[in-house]
Design an enzyme around this catalytic site. Structure first.
Site, PDB file in Angstrom:
ATOM      1  N   LYS A 206       0.769  -1.200   0.179  1.00 48.91           N
ATOM      2  CA  LYS A 206       0.041   0.102   0.013  1.00 48.91           C
ATOM      3  C   LYS A 206       0.796   1.426   0.184  1.00 48.91           C
ATOM      4  O   LYS A 206       0.271   2.472  -0.300  1.00 48.91           O
ATOM      5  CB  LYS A 206      -0.908  -0.025   1.228  1.00 48.91           C
ATOM      6  CG  LYS A 206      -1.858  -1.010   1.100  1.00 48.91           C
ATOM      7  CD  LYS A 206      -2.776  -1.293  -0.103  1.00 48.91           C
ATOM      8  CE  LYS A 206      -3.549  -0.077  -0.429  1.00 48.91           C
ATOM      9  NZ  LYS A 206      -4.825  -0.535  -1.523  1.00 48.91           N
TER      10      LYS A 206
HETATM   11  N1  PMP Z   1      -3.099  -7.406   1.260  1.00 47.36           N
HETATM   12  C1  PMP Z   1      -3.055  -6.567   2.243  1.00 47.36           C
HETATM   13  C2  PMP Z   1      -2.426  -6.970   3.364  1.00 47.36           C
HETATM   14  C3  PMP Z   1      -3.613  -5.145   2.096  1.00 47.36           C
HETATM   15  O1  PMP Z   1      -3.820  -4.517   3.308  1.00 47.36           O
HETATM   16  C4  PMP Z   1      -4.158  -4.820   0.781  1.00 47.36           C
HETATM   17  C5  PMP Z   1      -4.905  -3.563   0.777  1.00 47.36           C
HETATM   18  N2  PMP Z   1      -6.086  -3.427   1.197  1.00 47.36           N
HETATM   19  C6  PMP Z   1      -4.164  -5.686  -0.151  1.00 47.36           C
HETATM   20  C7  PMP Z   1      -3.597  -7.023   0.134  1.00 47.36           C
HETATM   21  C8  PMP Z   1      -4.818  -5.594  -1.610  1.00 47.36           C
HETATM   22  O2  PMP Z   1      -4.241  -4.484  -2.426  1.00 47.36           O
HETATM   23  P1  PMP Z   1      -5.140  -3.602  -3.153  1.00 47.36           P
HETATM   24  O3  PMP Z   1      -5.786  -2.681  -2.528  1.00 47.36           O
HETATM   25  O4  PMP Z   1      -4.351  -3.003  -4.021  1.00 47.36           O
HETATM   26  O5  PMP Z   1      -6.246  -4.479  -3.975  1.00 47.36           O
END
Ligand code: PMP
Length: 329
Positions: free
Chosen positions: A42
């Site tokens: 993130k």
């Molecule tokens: N894994 C974790 C631990 C996250 O915090 C997030 C973001 N919410 C994601 C995966 C997913 O990423 P994205 O928001 O880019 O879909």
């Protein structure tokens, strides 16, 4: 030399998971996003969102950034925000690990923990964050779900990094979606470069993307202890995604993989990373021997010591890992 903290985001190594790749006869590559300064994927979205808000003039020196987040986006915004003198207000649901909440407080963010509530409820953290931003003069709502600076950040950094590091020799890309930013940015870029690259959404139980991609409906089956992934609606960031297929991974498989990765690869990772690797392994089995499949190691396991790596918590949730090998795959 890097001129500031922003310049330390990204450029993470793409690591061959040796033991898993040898066992499968396919190469599984993990993008080590836990090595970002805020410890997660993130950081890329936060950097892109802050820079976009600065460029558009919405975020002014000394300004405030507000966000509703499962934790990692808040941690990223707080760290990067601190480094440029911005204040951060972070709204987080109370079902997230206390490690992430403690970390946000340590970073000096104004942390507002709210009871977990469905998206359709006004009390959901997303809506609370939007209202908090409206109530603070001049504040910027990061809005990671619908702010498309998020997927654009992955399109311009994560994706070309993966493509260049593999010399374009990659048969599939697999990852889960929280906002959809990572999957959208990477899948769109890779498909534009080479439409034969297979793009697969890894979906936890309790998320609607699997049914959306397979059947065009938003059906939710079961639930998951995973954090930061799984969505029940189509976000503006996900709208940019180019998925060929979806793969569903249950919590038991995710936990078995998390513990396998510690034991066999020396990688202590969060649940979404473990779920991504399990999905990448399953997708790879449908591809010829020697194929290359890339995924994302979203964050590290230290953030989940009280849960994924805590025997008491695993027992309470009937999720103790039992496999000594990869038979769970
Ligand atoms: N894994 C974790 C631990 C996250 O915090 C997030 C973001 N919410 C994601 C995966 C997913 O990423 P994205 O928001 O880019 O879909």
């Amino acid at each position: 030399m890097r001129n500031d903290l922003f310049e330390t985001v990204g450029g993470t190594p793409l690591v061959r998971l040796t033991s898993l790749s040898n066992a499968l006869g396919r190469t599984i590559l993990g993008k080590a996003e836990f090595l970002n300064p805020g410890g997660s994927v993130k950081d890329r979205a936060a950097k892109a969102i802050i820079e976009d808000a600065e460029r558009s003039g919405r975020l002014k020196p000394g300004g405030t950034i507000v966000e509703g987040t499962a934790g990692n986006t808040g941690i990223a915004l707080a760290l990067l925000g601190n480094s440029r003198g911005y204040r951060t207000v972070i709204v987080i649901p109370d079902d997230q690990s206390h490690e992430k909440i403690d970390l946000l407080r340590a970073l000096g963010a104004d942390v507002r923990v709210v009871p977990s509530a469905p998206f359709t409820d006004d009390a959901n953290y997303y809506h609370v964050a939007r209202r908090a931003a409206e109530a603070i003069p001049g504040a910027v709502w990061a809005d990671q779900f619908n702010n498309t600076a998020n997927w654009r950040g992955h399109y311009s950094t994560t994706a070309p990094e993966i493509y260049e590091e593999t010399g374009g020799r990659i048969q599939a890309f697999v990852c889960a979606c929280g906002t959809g930013g990572t999957f959208a940015g990477v899948s769109k870029f890779l498909k534009e470069k080479d439409p034969s690259i297979r793009t697969v959404v890894a979906d936890p139980m309790g998320s609607a993307l699997y049914s959306h991609i397979r059947c065009g409906t938003l059906e939710v089956v079961g639930d998951s202890v995973s954090e930061g992934i799984g969505i029940k609606r189509i976000t503006d960031n996900f709208k940019a995604a180019v998925p060929d297929d979806a793969c569903r991974i249950d919590d038991r498989t995710m936990i078995e993989m998390a513990h396998y990765l510690v034991r066999a690869e020396g990688l202590l990772l969060g649940g979404s990373a473990a779920l991504n690797v399990a999905a990448a392994a399953r997708v790879s089995r449908d591809l010829p021997q020697g194929s290359v499949v890339a995924t994302v190691l979203c964050d590290g396991g230290a953030r989940y010591m009280s849960r994924l790596y805590n025997p008491a918590w695993l027992a309470e949730n009937d999720l103790q890992p039992v496999c000594k090998d990869l038979s769970f795959l």
